[in-house]
Motif scaffolding. Structure first.
Motif, PDB file in Angstrom:
ATOM      1  N   PHE A 269       0.880  -1.133   0.017  1.00  0.00           N
ATOM      2  CA  PHE A 269       0.124   0.053   0.066  1.00  0.00           C
ATOM      3  C   PHE A 269       0.868   1.317   0.001  1.00  0.00           C
ATOM      4  O   PHE A 269       2.059   1.332   0.772  1.00  0.00           O
ATOM      5  N   SER A 270       0.612   2.100  -0.733  1.00  0.00           N
ATOM      6  CA  SER A 270       1.090   3.510  -0.892  1.00  0.00           C
ATOM      7  C   SER A 270       0.015   4.386  -1.354  1.00  0.00           C
ATOM      8  O   SER A 270      -1.096   4.040  -1.759  1.00  0.00           O
ATOM      9  N   TRP A 273      -2.251   4.339  -4.531  1.00  0.00           N
ATOM     10  CA  TRP A 273      -3.303   3.621  -4.617  1.00  0.00           C
ATOM     11  C   TRP A 273      -4.678   4.238  -4.776  1.00  0.00           C
ATOM     12  O   TRP A 273      -5.899   4.101  -5.271  1.00  0.00           O
ATOM     13  N   ILE A 316     -12.181   1.343   0.405  1.00  0.00           N
ATOM     14  CA  ILE A 316     -10.679   0.520   0.500  1.00  0.00           C
ATOM     15  C   ILE A 316      -9.583   1.397   0.731  1.00  0.00           C
ATOM     16  O   ILE A 316      -8.744   1.532   1.571  1.00  0.00           O
ATOM     17  N   VAL A 317      -9.397   2.277  -0.078  1.00  0.00           N
ATOM     18  CA  VAL A 317      -7.967   3.077  -0.331  1.00  0.00           C
ATOM     19  C   VAL A 317      -8.298   4.050   1.098  1.00  0.00           C
ATOM     20  O   VAL A 317      -7.302   4.226   1.474  1.00  0.00           O
ATOM     21  N   ALA A 319      -9.819   3.602   3.651  1.00  0.00           N
ATOM     22  CA  ALA A 319      -9.580   2.831   5.218  1.00  0.00           C
ATOM     23  C   ALA A 319      -7.985   2.671   5.344  1.00  0.00           C
ATOM     24  O   ALA A 319      -7.497   2.896   6.037  1.00  0.00           O
ATOM     25  N   ARG A 320      -7.427   2.304   4.056  1.00  0.00           N
ATOM     26  CA  ARG A 320      -6.046   1.915   4.260  1.00  0.00           C
ATOM     27  C   ARG A 320      -5.181   3.364   4.553  1.00  0.00           C
ATOM     28  O   ARG A 320      -4.192   3.229   5.235  1.00  0.00           O
ATOM     29  N   THR A 321      -5.617   4.473   3.973  1.00  0.00           N
ATOM     30  CA  THR A 321      -4.967   5.733   4.074  1.00  0.00           C
ATOM     31  C   THR A 321      -5.104   6.272   5.710  1.00  0.00           C
ATOM     32  O   THR A 321      -4.178   6.743   6.348  1.00  0.00           O
ATOM     33  N   ARG A 323      -5.645   4.203   8.210  1.00  0.00           N
ATOM     34  CA  ARG A 323      -4.634   3.352   9.045  1.00  0.00           C
ATOM     35  C   ARG A 323      -3.433   3.836   8.929  1.00  0.00           C
ATOM     36  O   ARG A 323      -2.570   3.821   9.955  1.00  0.00           O
ATOM     37  N   GLY A 324      -2.862   4.280   7.705  1.00  0.00           N
ATOM     38  CA  GLY A 324      -1.480   4.500   7.530  1.00  0.00           C
ATOM     39  C   GLY A 324      -1.234   6.143   8.417  1.00  0.00           C
ATOM     40  O   GLY A 324      -0.130   6.200   8.814  1.00  0.00           O
ATOM     41  N   GLN A 327      -0.921   5.106  11.982  1.00  0.00           N
ATOM     42  CA  GLN A 327       0.251   4.496  12.278  1.00  0.00           C
ATOM     43  C   GLN A 327       1.570   5.266  11.999  1.00  0.00           C
ATOM     44  O   GLN A 327       2.700   4.840  12.226  1.00  0.00           O
TER      45      GLN A 327
END
Length: 352
Positions: A269-270, A273, A316-317, A319-321, A323-324, A327
């Motif tokens: 992931f980056s 996406w 999806i993107v 949610a992953r962003t 999370r990133g 973190q």
């Protein structure tokens, strides 16, 4: 460090609002959903601008990230289009015009400056072309689509309409040159690094956006241009739009196949996406525009199906962003006094 690639998240969010607002079907809650997404995109734009002003870097020496300077002008105009479609009254027209002007001027600067830098700095390899090369040359086409929406709201829309056609020429011809280079690279040098695979979807951006733009230009030409030019603009919208939509779907099939193949062996992931969102969204608006223009049930169903794909990709993107960010792998904390001078490699790789 904070780079211009973050503006892609604004583009991806804003296109969901625009696609929902222009979808050729009437569903309960769709307009309210579009409004919420537009407000979210507006808030995100403000947040990213503030963050970039405080901690941003140009990435001028990075041959990959410098391409994403095309994202800020497109982010401005995507929010501007949503403002015009979903915002309140006269304020929406004024705000949209301001965002369009700022985005168009910045977009033209980027469209010249980034290719100029590439052409005058030696060191490019034959397999260097990737989807990101389209980012600097697509903003003028986004200007066309948003500018066409503004034509009915200005006193004399003829000059604005003609300007939009000229901007379309800049972006369309430059995009065709770059897409040819990307195809050649893929055939001769294969896919390349997994983290760059999502950028293949950027090819859909100029394709879908150009179809959307010519549809809107045709609609705006009525009452502004005399015949046969007004009628010709209507014809171009369909005779150009349908074949290019066909190629866009063809490229989407190729990109999807390559993406699935890459994901099986690992697709890290980056922020690239976000290429799964805005380009797909332009194909949604293109299909929706053609469905409205032709009354085709097939195109209407296709627009709804593609909108579902867009919404899934955005979820999806996003949610992953998030999370990133939590973190601190995408949006790291402000540097301390001891680490206030990051190395060049750190500045280049963070947030890709």
């Amino acid at each position: 460090m904070f780079g211009p690639n973050w503006f892609a998240s604004v583009m991806g969010t804003g296109i969901v609002a625009t696609a929902a607002a222009t979808l050729p079907v009437h569903l309960p809650g769709l307009h309210a959903f579009a409004t919420v997404m537009w407000l979210l995109a507006t808030l995100l734009l403000i947040t990213v601008i503030v963050a970039f002003a405080r901690r941003g870097t140009t990435h001028a020496t990075d041959p990959v990230l410098v391409q994403f300077w095309g994202a800020p002008p497109m982010a401005l105009m995507t929010v501007g289009a949503g403002t015009l479609l979903l915002g309140p009254g006269r304020f929406a027209v004024t705000a949209s015009f301001v965002l369009w002007t700022a985005g168009t001027v910045l977009g033209l600067i980027v469209a010249v400056a980034v290719p100029y830098r590439m052409m005058t700095r030696p060191g490019a390899t034959p397999d260097a072309a990737f989807g990101g090369w389209l980012m600097p040359v697509v903003p003028p086409m986004v200007s066309v689509a948003t500018g066409a929406l503004l034509v009915p709201h200005v006193p004399d829309g003829r000059d604005l309409l003609l300007t939009c056609y000229a901007l379309a020429g800049i972006s369309l011809i430059a995009s065709l040159v770059v897409i040819t280079q990307i195809w050649t690279r893929l055939v001769n040098h294969q896919v390349g690094a997994a983290r760059m695979v999502p950028t293949l979807w950027i090819v859909l951006g100029p394709l879908g956006q150009s179809v959307t733009a010519f549809h809107l230009l045709g609609r705006s030409a009525e009452g502004v241009l005399s015949d046969p030019y007004a009628s010709g603009a209507q014809m171009i919208a369909v005779l150009y739009g349908v074949p290019v939509l066909g190629f866009a779907l063809f490229w989407a099939a190729l990109a999807a196949t390559i993406t699935i193949r890459t994901a099986r062996s690992g697709l890290p992931f980056s922020l690239t996406w976000w290429s799964f969102t805005f380009p797909v969204g332009t194909v949604v608006t293109a299909t929706g525009g053609l469905a409205t223009r032709t009354g085709s049930p097939l195109l209407t169903a296709l627009a709804v199906a593609l909108f579902t794909v867009l919404l899934t990709a955005w979820t999806i993107v996003a949610a992953r962003t998030v999370r990133g960010v939590r973190q601190k792998t995408l949006w790291p904390a402000a540097p301390t006094t001891a680490s206030r001078a990051p190395t060049q490699s750190t500045a280049v790789t963070v947030g890709r």
